[in-house]
Design a protein around this motif. Structure first.
Motif, short mmCIF file in Angstrom:
data_model
loop_
_atom_site.label_atom_id
_atom_site.label_comp_id
_atom_site.label_asym_id
_atom_site.label_seq_id
_atom_site.Cartn_x
_atom_site.Cartn_y
_atom_site.Cartn_z
N GLY A 7 0.85 -1.19 0.00
CA GLY A 7 0.00 0.00 0.00
C GLY A 7 0.88 1.23 0.00
N LEU A 8 0.31 2.33 -0.44
CA LEU A 8 1.06 3.57 -0.49
C LEU A 8 0.24 4.64 0.22
N ALA A 9 0.78 5.17 1.29
CA ALA A 9 0.09 6.21 2.06
C ALA A 9 0.49 7.58 1.54
N HIS A 10 -0.52 8.45 1.43
CA HIS A 10 -0.27 9.82 1.00
C HIS A 10 -0.45 10.81 2.14
N ASN A 11 -0.96 10.31 3.28
CA ASN A 11 -1.15 11.15 4.45
C ASN A 11 -1.38 10.25 5.68
N VAL A 12 -1.47 10.87 6.83
CA VAL A 12 -1.64 10.12 8.08
C VAL A 12 -2.95 9.35 8.09
N ALA A 13 -4.00 9.90 7.49
CA ALA A 13 -5.28 9.19 7.44
C ALA A 13 -5.15 7.87 6.66
N VAL A 15 -2.46 5.99 6.58
CA VAL A 15 -1.78 5.07 7.50
C VAL A 15 -2.81 4.50 8.49
N ALA A 16 -3.67 5.36 9.04
CA ALA A 16 -4.71 4.90 9.96
C ALA A 16 -5.63 3.89 9.28
N GLU A 17 -5.95 4.11 8.01
CA GLU A 17 -6.81 3.19 7.28
C GLU A 17 -6.12 1.84 7.07
N GLU A 25 -8.02 -0.37 15.31
CA GLU A 25 -8.77 0.89 15.21
C GLU A 25 -7.93 1.99 15.86
N ILE A 26 -7.52 2.98 15.09
CA ILE A 26 -6.70 4.06 15.61
C ILE A 26 -7.08 5.35 14.89
N ASP A 27 -7.17 6.40 15.65
CA ASP A 27 -7.47 7.72 15.11
C ASP A 27 -6.22 8.27 14.42
N PRO A 28 -6.37 8.98 13.30
CA PRO A 28 -5.19 9.55 12.64
C PRO A 28 -4.32 10.40 13.57
N ALA A 29 -4.92 11.11 14.52
CA ALA A 29 -4.12 11.90 15.46
C ALA A 29 -3.25 11.00 16.34
N VAL A 31 -1.98 8.17 15.33
CA VAL A 31 -0.93 7.63 14.46
C VAL A 31 0.32 8.49 14.57
N VAL A 32 0.13 9.80 14.58
CA VAL A 32 1.26 10.73 14.64
C VAL A 32 2.09 10.52 15.91
#
Length: 51
Positions: A7-13, A15-17, A25-29, A31-32
């Motif tokens: 997979g290729l992540a383009h943003n933190v969301a 990565v969360a997905e 289950e993790i909130d994008p915030a 993840v950071v």
């Protein structure tokens, strides 16, 4: 995995997905701040090639 891009992540969301699809289950915030994520390069605040 074994040299294959899964997979290729383009943003933190993104990565969360990916983590959600793996069963976490993790909130994008969260993840950071997750200490178990090894950010390589510039980190979660910057995406894409450097200008």
């Amino acid at each position: 995995m074994d040299g294959e891009v899964l997979g290729l992540a383009h943003n933190v969301a993104d990565v969360a997905e990916f983590l959600r699809r793996a069963g976490l289950e993790i909130d994008p915030a969260e993840v950071v701040e997750a200490p178990w994520i090894d950010w390589r390069g510039v980190g979660p605040e910057r995406w894409g090639p450097e200008n």
